[in-house]
Enzyme design. Structure first.
Site, PDB file in Angstrom:
ATOM      1  CB  CYS A   2      -0.973  -0.038   1.272  1.00  0.00           C
ATOM      2  SG  CYS A   2      -1.626  -1.421   1.344  1.00  0.00           S
ATOM      3  NE  ARG A  27       4.179   2.041  -1.872  1.00  0.00           N
ATOM      4  CZ  ARG A  27       4.990   1.802  -0.756  1.00  0.00           C
ATOM      5  NH1 ARG A  27       6.328   2.343  -0.989  1.00  0.00           N
ATOM      6  NH2 ARG A  27       4.869   1.170   0.258  1.00  0.00           N
ATOM      7  CD1 TRP A  76      -0.202  -6.030  -1.830  1.00  0.00           C
ATOM      8  CD2 TRP A  76      -0.674  -5.484  -3.982  1.00  0.00           C
ATOM      9  NE1 TRP A  76       0.128  -7.132  -2.638  1.00  0.00           N
ATOM     10  CE2 TRP A  76      -0.118  -6.708  -3.854  1.00  0.00           C
ATOM     11  CE3 TRP A  76      -0.530  -4.961  -5.258  1.00  0.00           C
ATOM     12  CZ2 TRP A  76       0.328  -7.859  -4.862  1.00  0.00           C
ATOM     13  CZ3 TRP A  76      -0.408  -5.882  -6.268  1.00  0.00           C
ATOM     14  CH2 TRP A  76      -0.013  -7.118  -6.213  1.00  0.00           C
ATOM     15  CG  ASN A 102       2.165  -0.340   3.512  1.00  0.00           C
ATOM     16  OD1 ASN A 102       1.714  -1.244   3.119  1.00  0.00           O
ATOM     17  ND2 ASN A 102       3.593   0.081   3.413  1.00  0.00           N
ATOM     18  N   GLY A 103       0.713  -2.385   5.731  1.00  0.00           N
ATOM     19  CA  GLY A 103       1.317  -3.243   6.793  1.00  0.00           C
ATOM     20  C   GLY A 103       0.184  -4.639   6.943  1.00  0.00           C
ATOM     21  CD  GLU A 484      13.847 -18.881 -10.438  1.00  0.00           C
ATOM     22  OE1 GLU A 484      13.180 -19.660 -11.190  1.00  0.00           O
ATOM     23  OE2 GLU A 484      13.694 -17.620 -10.339  1.00  0.00           O
ATOM     24  CE  LYS A 488      14.468 -14.633 -11.727  1.00  0.00           C
ATOM     25  NZ  LYS A 488      13.354 -15.704 -12.228  1.00  0.00           N
ATOM     26  CD  GLU A 491      12.814 -14.876 -16.093  1.00  0.00           C
ATOM     27  OE1 GLU A 491      13.635 -14.893 -14.929  1.00  0.00           O
ATOM     28  OE2 GLU A 491      11.575 -15.077 -16.296  1.00  0.00           O
ATOM     29  CG  HIS A 507      23.458 -40.563 -18.581  1.00  0.00           C
ATOM     30  ND1 HIS A 507      23.700 -41.945 -18.823  1.00  0.00           N
ATOM     31  CD2 HIS A 507      22.954 -40.236 -17.220  1.00  0.00           C
ATOM     32  CE1 HIS A 507      23.990 -42.105 -17.497  1.00  0.00           C
ATOM     33  NE2 HIS A 507      23.392 -41.372 -16.554  1.00  0.00           N
ATOM     34  CE  LYS A 606       6.310  -9.950 -11.675  1.00  0.00           C
ATOM     35  NZ  LYS A 606       7.653 -10.529 -11.402  1.00  0.00           N
TER      36      LYS A 606
HETATM   37  C1  BG6 Z   1       6.380 -15.550 -16.865  1.00  0.00           C
HETATM   38  C2  BG6 Z   1       7.296 -14.639 -15.869  1.00  0.00           C
HETATM   39  O1  BG6 Z   1       5.786 -14.709 -17.796  1.00  0.00           O
HETATM   40  O2  BG6 Z   1       5.370 -16.414 -16.082  1.00  0.00           O
HETATM   41  C3  BG6 Z   1       7.819 -15.475 -14.626  1.00  0.00           C
HETATM   42  O3  BG6 Z   1       8.107 -13.738 -16.515  1.00  0.00           O
HETATM   43  C4  BG6 Z   1       6.667 -16.152 -13.832  1.00  0.00           C
HETATM   44  O4  BG6 Z   1       8.790 -14.688 -13.746  1.00  0.00           O
HETATM   45  C5  BG6 Z   1       5.751 -16.944 -14.908  1.00  0.00           C
HETATM   46  O5  BG6 Z   1       7.299 -17.400 -12.984  1.00  0.00           O
HETATM   47  C6  BG6 Z   1       4.412 -17.489 -14.380  1.00  0.00           C
HETATM   48  O6  BG6 Z   1       3.686 -16.312 -13.866  1.00  0.00           O
HETATM   49  P1  BG6 Z   1       2.863 -16.597 -12.531  1.00  0.00           P
HETATM   50  O7  BG6 Z   1       2.301 -15.060 -12.377  1.00  0.00           O
HETATM   51  O8  BG6 Z   1       1.829 -17.510 -12.956  1.00  0.00           O
HETATM   52  O9  BG6 Z   1       3.731 -16.654 -11.342  1.00  0.00           O
END
Ligand code: BG6
Length: 611
Positions: A2, A27, A76, A102-103, A484, A488, A491, A507, A606
């Protein structure tokens, strides 16, 4: 999370509040509102679900509200879905007290019972309304705003940045802070408050940062600070040299780095909502012990980093609770005509709660009569609404496309499920249960330790930045972390990389290992260390440049690689939360070294809410 703003001075408050809230839009929020003390006395509250523009239209950009003292909020949602009634500011029955917050008030349920016994009723689903009425209760009791704020601080558990107006104290705003940031600025006869610097930077650069358990009385051009003993304290201002854009990132260059550094508090917040009296309590998500006892198999479906959480969760759940777990990327799960058992549980993991493939997986399971549990970051999202049970991560809005803090929060929720499942199924005894919970509670400090000094990672990043292929190898939970770490790197640095179960490398793929090829080995599982070390020797003998992330004390491994990052010893089941940190930092610095758009990498979104 928030956003809070406040103003008291000689100008009309509402336009200033709206301007400040607009600076906090980054935010993320789902509703907004303002409260102003009317010239004739009394407070008026205007709030709405939706964007700031909706609120602005309601008050004609602020011009429709007269008054020189006010507070504003962008919400939020954490308790209570996004709605106008749940939007802030919240108030007591006659609006003589209004507040924004906020919290997370962790003991909101207990406070609600106490207030109900004293005749209070409630109009919303929020912890903030309960906080506001708690202050009302103490103000009626003491007749003094500072004593009321002190009583509030001593009574509530959780995190808060709270701003309160009392109608019988016009032109004054009272604030208090614990764990959620709150800043104050004074410029001439004008006093400003906000949950973050960007909202007031255009008015003043000499900022007071509220510290935990501090209270302030804000008047026109004046701030008086108190400690929890109601004693006046002196505070110094800090000069902000940032511009507004970097201020939105908390002084970090990118949202991703800001969010990487938010992980200790995000893990703590997420865990605090899953623990009650030092025991795991999943009841907020309607996940009952009786239901957990009935589960005979778990299927997990998710995408991207959320899928990697599922892979880690498989190892932890099977190891602790001895319940079989299948994990699949949601886009495969939804089309492979999965076989469901009568006592299956489908867990879907999603930061946005809107990912199309994950939502489809959820719907498919429900059509087959399978119970569904969602681990989601966004209240009111499609997946949260449609799942039978929902456990929320408390990561706050995640701006950077490459997830970090939401990933870490998802891991914590999965650990809590695994430990509770093991407890109710009797596969761990009370002693181990207590020990596991203590290990969970130590994760934030361990993550914080990994964030303390990233100098060596920065150096390694300059070495990796020029490479075309990077391999990540690990066994068990470390393999999930490698998945992961590899994603990263891909990406945000656009460097090809692959994650491999260490034992599988020989293998086929080991044919790609040649002189100076970077291999990142994650070795945190004591039971698998020897095997993993022999895999390191295999790639080293073929000329690889090997970086290892391993437990402090594993010097035999450290001495056999070219570069080693040691992580604090922790419960083997939970090391993914700590070993991922250097990999996040490495990817970040490689991307920065290559001069790429860290927060908005090419081709990525995103949230992929379409197929
Ligand atoms: C991708 C994001 O589009 O979707 C990733 O770039 C994310 O970061 C993946 O892990 C899944 O998205 P969500 O919102 O279902 O976790």
């Amino acid at each position: 999370m928030c956003g809070i703003v406040g103003y008291t001075g000689s100008s009309q408050a509402a336009p200033i509040l709206m301007d400040g809230l607009a600076k906090l839009e980054y935010r993320g929020y789902d509703s907004a509102g303002v409260a102003v003390t009317k010239p004739e006395g009394g407070n008026i509250v205007v709030k709405t679900k939706g964007r700031l523009s909706v609120l602005s239209d309601m008050i004609d950009g602020g011009c429709a509200l007269q008054g020189t003292c006010g507070i504003g909020h962008t919400r939020w949602a954490t308790h209570g879905e996004p709605s106008t009634v749940n939007a802030h500011p919240h108030h007591n029955d006659d609006y003589s007290i209004v507040a924004v917050h906020n919290g997370i008030i962790e003991n909101f349920a207990e406070l609600k019972v106490k207030l109900t016994d004293k005749g209070y009723s409630f109009y919303s689903q929020t912890d903030t309304e309960i906080a506001t009425k708690t202050i009302d209760y103490y103000y009626r009791k003491w007749g003094d705003p500072i004593k009321a704020m002190v009583s509030f601080i001593l009574r509530v558990r959780g995190s808060y940045a709270i701003a309160v107006m009392f109608a019988d104290l016009p032109e004054q705003i009272f604030i208090a802070r614990k764990d959620s940031p709150l800043v104050v600025g004074i410029n001439g006869g004008e006093t400003y408050l906000a949950s973050d610097v960007p909202a007031i930077l255009k008015y003043c650069r000499d900022i007071y940062y509220m510290d935990n358990m501090e209270i302030a009385r804000l008047e026109k051009g004046k701030a008086t600070f108190f400690n929890v003993d109601s004693k006046i304290i002196e505070k110094k201002t800090k000069r902000i040299e940032w511009d507004v854009e970097s201020a939105e990132k908390g002084g970090y260059e990118h949202f991703m780095m800001k969010e990487i550094h938010e992980q200790p508090s995000v893990i703590e917040n997420t865990l605090s909502c899953l623990l009650k009296d030092n025991s795991i309590d999943l009841s907020e998500g309607k996940v009952t012990d009786e239901f957990l006892q009935s589960v005979e198999r778990i299927q997990i479906a998710a995408c991207g980093s959320a899928y990697h959480v599922g892979v880690a969760a498989k190892y932890v759940i099977e190891d602790l609770a001895r319940v079989p777990v299948n994990v699949d990327v949601a886009s495969e799960f939804r089309y492979r005509n999965p076989v469901f058992g009568k006592h299956d549980l489908l867990i879907v993991i999603s930061q946005s709660g809107e990912t199309a493939d994950t939502l489809a997986a959820l719907r498919g399971a429900k059509e087959n009569g399978v119970k569904t549990l969602a681990i989601v970051n966004v209240l009111g999202s499609a997946i949260a609404r449609e799942a039978d049970m929902v456990l929320y991560t408390k990561a706050g809005p995640e701006i950077s496309v490459a997830t970090t803090k939401a990933y870490s929060a998802q891991l914590i929720v999965c650990y809590a499920i695994a430990v509770r499942l093991a407890k109710v199924r009797g596969t761990i005894d009370d002693k181990r249960y207590t020990k596991l919970i203590k290990s969970l509670q130590s994760i934030p400090a361990q993550v914080k330790k990994m964030l303390a000094d990233d100098t060596s990672i920065k150096w390694l990043a300059t070495k990796i930045a020029g490479k075309s292929d990077v391999f990540f190898i690990g066994r068990g939970i470390d393999y999930a972390t490698c998945l992961e770490g590899s994603l990263k790197l891909k990406e945000i640095s656009y460097i090809h990389s692959e994650a491999y179960a260490s034992g599988e490398l020989k293998h086929g793929t080991i044919s790609l290992i040649e002189n100076e090829v970077p291999v990142i080995s994650v070795i945190t599982q004591p039971r698998l260390a020897e095997k993993s070390k022999s895999n390191v020797v295999e790639v080293k003998s073929r000329g690889a440049y090997v970086m290892s992330v391993t437990l402090s004390g594993n010097y035999d491994i450290g001495n056999s690689v070219d570069f080693c990052i040691y992580i604090p010893k922790t419960e083997p089941c939970f090391t993914a939360s700590v070993s991922v940190i250097p990999l996040q930092l490495l990817s970040y610095y490689v991307s920065v070294t290559k001069g790429l758009d860290v927060d908005m990498p090419r081709n990525l979104a995103k949230c992929v809410s379409v197929e």
